[in-house]
Design an enzyme around this catalytic site. Structure first.
Site, PDB file in Angstrom:
ATOM      1  N   HIS A  37       2.157   2.090  -3.125  1.00  0.00           N
ATOM      2  CA  HIS A  37       1.205   3.040  -3.711  1.00  0.00           C
ATOM      3  C   HIS A  37       1.703   4.475  -3.666  1.00  0.00           C
ATOM      4  O   HIS A  37       0.936   5.407  -3.814  1.00  0.00           O
ATOM      5  CB  HIS A  37      -0.155   2.923  -3.021  1.00  0.00           C
ATOM      6  CG  HIS A  37      -0.850   1.608  -3.280  1.00  0.00           C
ATOM      7  ND1 HIS A  37      -2.095   1.316  -2.802  1.00  0.00           N
ATOM      8  CD2 HIS A  37      -0.450   0.518  -3.970  1.00  0.00           C
ATOM      9  CE1 HIS A  37      -2.444   0.091  -3.188  1.00  0.00           C
ATOM     10  NE2 HIS A  37      -1.454  -0.409  -3.891  1.00  0.00           N
TER      11      HIS A  37
ATOM     12  N   ASP B 265       0.869  -1.184   0.000  1.00  0.00           N
ATOM     13  CA  ASP B 265       0.000   0.000   0.000  1.00  0.00           C
ATOM     14  C   ASP B 265       0.908   1.237   0.000  1.00  0.00           C
ATOM     15  O   ASP B 265       2.047   1.151  -0.465  1.00  0.00           O
ATOM     16  CB  ASP B 265      -0.954  -0.065   1.206  1.00  0.00           C
ATOM     17  CG  ASP B 265      -2.261   0.677   0.955  1.00  0.00           C
ATOM     18  OD1 ASP B 265      -2.186   1.837   0.514  1.00  0.00           O
ATOM     19  OD2 ASP B 265      -3.335   0.114   1.182  1.00  0.00           O
TER      20      ASP B 265
END
Ligand SMILES: *[C@@H]1O[C@H](CO)[C@@H](O)[C@H](O)[C@H]1NC(C)=O
Length: 396
Positions: A244, A221
């Site tokens: 991310h 993430d």
């Protein structure tokens, strides 16, 4: 002759005593967890031993501070909360070993290792292994899995230093800094697979005066996320990917929220990440804001969204508010951002008609798509550009 020999040897003895006694007096008190019954076999639960070692270190009256020492080996550890305030001026957790979480995920709570209300904490070296694989697997096939433990939470603390710590395979976020001030992280390494869900690397929440230097982050993430109420952050020499990206937000999920301001993110490298430098805000009314952000010197390798501001953030596109975002985004500088995008739109400013983005500044940007021309996209985005900017700026 005899006398002077005796004189010399007693001087020698005296010196020896001074040398033995003196360093011991001035050294930090050290508490080795082995002395509290910890077992380094990775199977025997050492939670109670660590808690006892912490009580001793935290309660130490040595004016030089105290050390809790975790030697080489693997120590199985359940949920622990190391509580302050401490009597000791500074507690150092010196780690040569690895702390291992149970591999199951049934147990309750959302945290694994917590430091709460500690003023003066230093964590040096070592590895924390969250053993997240079985929970990720559950999340892959079901929506009824537990939240999962965040590996390390620094909560309501001050004057914290985390140096050369490695966090692997967290069940949920790796490291969370919540409502804390003056936190320095240096040489932190974070590792989890690309597809591991919710494994944010470093999450800053309602915290201020945070410095992150030389971090190497590969996770599933956000590499770093900064949410509401975070200010005065300096992040430099960060590598990210897979992951991310470095995100401000998500912000504006609720109506009354604090802003994010004075953030510098400098000298970063993104490799194959979903985003590079990102600001994400929900599309609904909110008192939140993002201002005074500098993104400087960044190298992008095959990054999906190298530069992105999104004021309609809604993960999984479920129950999206689809309203004008109340979040005011202003004073965002991008300087010397270069490399390759894996999607055609390398620079995207998707702002809200009710709250356009203002004061965006672009300087020396060069982003390519498949070795050729990339595009930029703007909605309600105001600002200026200087130096070279490619793809061409669409700011008004
Ligand atoms: C902004 O943050 C930096 C740390 O990154 C700090 O040194 C500086 O004083 C802050 N500026 C203001 C105006 O608070």
């Amino acid at each position: 002759m005899e006398n002077s020999m005796a004189g010399r040897s007693s001087t020698f003895l005296l010196l020896l005593l001074v040398f033995i006694y003196f360093p011991w007096q001035s050294a930090k008190a050290e508490y080795n967890i082995m002395g509290f019954g910890a077992k380094s076999n990775g199977r025997t639960d050492s939670t109670k031993s660590l808690l006892r070692a912490w009580s001793s270190a935290c309660g130490s009256s040595s004016n030089k501070g105290a050390i809790m020492y975790i030697p080489k080996g693997k120590f199985l550890l359940g949920h622990v909360e190391f509580k302050g305030p401490c009597k000791s001026s500074i507690v150092t957790i010196k780690m040569d070993g690895t702390l291992v979480a149970p591999s199951g995920y049934k147990g309750s709570g959302e945290e694994w290792i917590v430091f709460n209300k500690v003023d003066g904490l230093s964590i040096q070296g070592g590895t924390i292994d969250g053993q997240g694989a079985s929970l990720w697997k559950c999340k892959e096939s079901s929506s009824n899995c537990p939240h999962g433990w965040r590996s390390l939470l620094i909560d309501h603390s001050k004057n914290v230093k985390i140096k050369d710590l490695t966090s692997i395979n967290s069940k949920h976020f790796h490291i969370v800094i919540h409502e804390s001030q003056r936190v320095m992280m240096q040489g932190v390494k974070i590792i989890a697979p690309d597809e591991s869900p919710n494994t944010d690397g470093i999450s800053l929440q309602k915290s201020s005066d945070v410095t992150i230097l030389d971090a190497n982050i590969k996770t599933g993430d956000d590499c770093i996320s900064m949410s509401a109420g975070t200010k005065n952050v300096w992040a430099e020499r960060i590598s990210c990917g897979p992951g991310h990206g470095i995100s401000i937000g998500s912000i504006g999920k609720t109506k009354n929220e604090n802003g994010v301001n004075n953030i510098t993110v400098k000298d970063t490298e993104f490799t194959g990440s979903d985003n590079g430098l990102r600001i994400k805000a929900w599309g609904r009314p909110s008192t939140a804001f993002v201002r005074g952000v500098i993104f400087e010197k960044s190298r992008m390798k095959n990054v999906k969204n190298p530069i992105i501001i999104n004021q309609n953030y809604c993960p999984n596109s479920k129950n999206c508010p689809n309203k004008n975002s109340g979040v005011k985004i202003s004073g965002i500088t991008y300087n010397d951002i270069q490399g390759s995008s894996s999607s055609q739109v390398a620079m995207k400013f998707d702002c809200s008609p009710g709250n356009p983005c203002t004061g965006i500044s672009l300087k020396n940007i060069k982003l390519t798509y498949r070795g050729g021309q990339a595009k930029s996209s703007c909605k309600y985005a105001h600002g200026k550009s200087s130096g070279f900017v490619n793809p061409k700026s669409c700011l008004i």
